[in-house]
Design an enzyme around this catalytic site. Structure first.
Site, PDB file in Angstrom:
ATOM      1  N   GLU A 247       2.049  -4.689   6.257  1.00 31.81           N
ATOM      2  CA  GLU A 247       1.954  -3.226   6.378  1.00 31.81           C
ATOM      3  C   GLU A 247       2.343  -2.773   7.784  1.00 31.81           C
ATOM      4  OE1 GLU A 247       2.734  -0.279   5.597  1.00 31.81           O
ATOM      5  OE2 GLU A 247       1.471  -0.461   3.814  1.00 31.81           O
ATOM      6  N   ASP A 323       3.474   1.191   0.218  1.00 27.08           N
ATOM      7  CA  ASP A 323       3.342   2.629   0.012  1.00 27.08           C
ATOM      8  C   ASP A 323       4.314   3.133  -1.052  1.00 27.08           C
ATOM      9  OD1 ASP A 323       5.726   2.287   1.294  1.00 27.08           O
ATOM     10  OD2 ASP A 323       5.227   3.492   3.060  1.00 27.08           O
TER      11      ASP A 323
END
Ligand code: AHR
Length: 525
Positions: A247, A323
């Site tokens: 991430e 995401d």
């Protein structure tokens, strides 16, 4: 009668539309593909090996084979466009290979997408169409697209099988899993990818991600990334690289950007591994067809704030970023997530199992003579047009009648060199016989002959994935980046068309014939 109605359309294209309006009897001839052979006896498969090593699988996904010696259930589900019904594709026998004939017969004469990749671990951690998150996908409601079920044909153990072909916009996810690592808990994962199919978009991932499909900050995911993105980390050479998507960063080692020990790897069948435990993680990889694994990184968490301890959330993604970034491309054949940090020895045994499974490209071009390097011509099969071949006139692409009496230039314009697909080596591209470096490509859904500009977009636009011809003759060719669209002639022009879509060239009448092409001896060898 039908033939009389159809022949005039060659000279009077508008008549074709009139004919189509009343043509209700076009027969759908099924293009049943090759049958598979006999099943293999069940052996110890990857998840049996992980379990024996004390790090059992908590998710096991594959469209090509069973990942447990005893697994005898469905591998994946397909949905066909003709009537929107679904069919599970299982194995030939317990612990064996995919029964691709189930898909081939169910999808004959229509198109299919992969709707579910089942979880073989018994935890129901199946993968389905990814929902919108930080980013929206291109499908209804912001969901991601589903993969064309026939876009990644291969053979495994001599049996026909299909991978999950991810073009940008396609993605799978499970945000409500069972048993997948959370927080800083240890886990391992491997996947077998097509090492020749990748791009630099974010992010072709398989692994652990956020449960709300959003960027929840550094350390909230831990997934295998494969591609040549240099937006975050990268390794030596030009890529592609196996990296960890943690991430807000693809990590090739301890440093944020370059870690030279992470090599460019592009084996046609690539084994890629990421594993992580408190302040310790590793990247490993190897050739999925032979040999062992190499360790590209083995050490502490990155020297960037936020990744120690990890804050894993336990969703599972395939083909997208945490995401729901949907710009990536790649092909997935099998993979697992484990509970616990697997030993190198356990992973080495899994690699031996993968290489023994016998992944190969053979059969991947759907028959005919689509051999890379060979020169061919492509003949239409619709009754109106069986003397017409795909040809070019400058940058225009059309079908033309070619005979032995045709001018040498016309014969040459109708001859094409088969190349490994520029965007996917399981598929093909067609280079002009007489305009070196120029390829058939689509633009706004119409076909043109353009010089290869080296971009990823061009590569995708110029790559077509062959299947058995939808009318039972020759081959049909799915667009690599619009996998539900097929190479189709309409009023003698060439398009990538969608059966029943909104354009005139998407007309359902004559569809199976218009998208079927016979690979022929080249007019200009
Ligand atoms: O870490 C790289 C990417 O960054 C993640 O996959 C995505 O969630 C974010 O955009």
């Amino acid at each position: 009668m039908a033939l009389r109605l159809r022949y005039p359309q060659l000279r009077y294209p508008h008549l074709r539309r009139a004919v189509l309006a009343v043509a209700t009897a076009a027969a759908l001839v099924t293009g049943v593909l090759v049958a598979v052979g006999t099943a293999e006896a069940a052996t110890s498969q990857p998840c049996d090996i992980y379990a024996a090593g004390g790090t059992p699988c908590v998710a096991a996904h594959s469209t090509t084979r069973a990942l447990y010696g005893s697994y005898n259930g469905a591998l994946y589900q397909v949905r066909r466009s003709s009537d929107n019904t679904t069919r599970d594709v299982g194995v030939l026998s317990a612990g064996g290979y995919a029964n691709a004939a189930t898909q081939d017969s169910f999808c004959a004469g229509t198109t299919c997408v992969i709707t579910i990749v089942y979880d073989q671990s018994g935890r129901n951690n199946r993968l389905t169409q990814a929902p919108p998150g930080g980013f929206s996908g291109p499908a209804a409601g912001g969901y991601d697209n589903l993969a064309n079920a026939t876009a990644a044909p291969i053979a495994v153990g001599g049996h026909k099988a299909y991978g999950v072909f991810v073009a940008p916009g396609i993605g799978y996810r499970n945000n409500s899993t069972n048993g997948v690592a959370k927080g800083d808990q240890p886990e391992g994962m491997y996947a077998v990818f097509d090492g020749a199919h990748y791009n630099g978009g974010c992010c072709f991932d398989y692994g652990n991600a956020e449960t709300n499909s959003r960027d929840n900050g550094n350390g909230t995911m831990e997934a295998i990334y494969f591609g040549n993105s240099k937006s975050w980390g990268y390794g030596s050479g030009n890529g592609p690289w196996v990296m960890a998507d943690l991430e807000n960063g693809l990590f090739s080692g301890v440093n944020q950007h370059l870690n030279a020990n992470d090599p460019t790897v592009n084996y046609r069948f690539l084994t890629a591994i990421i594993k992580g435990e408190p302040n310790h993680w590793a990247i490993r990889g190897g050739n999925g067809q032979s040999g062992g694994l190499s360790t590209f990184y083995n050490g502490v968490r990155p020297n960037v704030a936020g990744y120690n301890p990890m804050k894993k959330e336990g969703a599972i993604i395939l083909g997208i970023g945490g995401d729901n970034s949907v710009s990536a491309a790649g092909t997935f054949y099998e993979g697992v997530l484990t509970s616990g940090y697997p030993s190198d020895a356990t992973e080495n045994s899994v690699q031996a199992n993968i290489t023994a499974a016998g992944y190969s490209q053979s059969g991947s071009t759907g028959g005919g003579t689509l051999t890379p390097g060979s020169t061919i011509s492509l003949r239409a099969t619709t009754a109106c047009c069986t003397t017409r071949y795909i040809t070019h006139s400058g940058s225009s692409v059309l079908t033309s009648v070619i005979t032995s009496a045709s001018a040498a230039t016309d014969k040459s314009n109708a001859s094409w060199i088969v190349r490994n697909g520029l965007a996917n080596s399981s598929c093909v591209s067609f280079e002009s016989r007489n305009t070196s470096g120029s390829y058939l490509r689509h633009q706004n859904f119409q076909l043109f002959l353009h010089a290869n500009d080296g971009t990823a977009l061009f590569a995708s636009d110029a790559t077509f994935c062959p299947q058995g011809g939808q009318n039972g003759q020759g081959n049909s060719f799915a667009s690599a980046n619009f996998p539900t669209r097929y190479l189709r002639h309409y009023n003698n022009n060439l398009y990538i068309a969608s059966n029943g879509g909104s354009n005139a060239f998407d007309a359902t009448a004559f569809w199976p014939d218009d998208v079927s092409w016979v690979v022929s001896t080249p007019w200009a060898p």
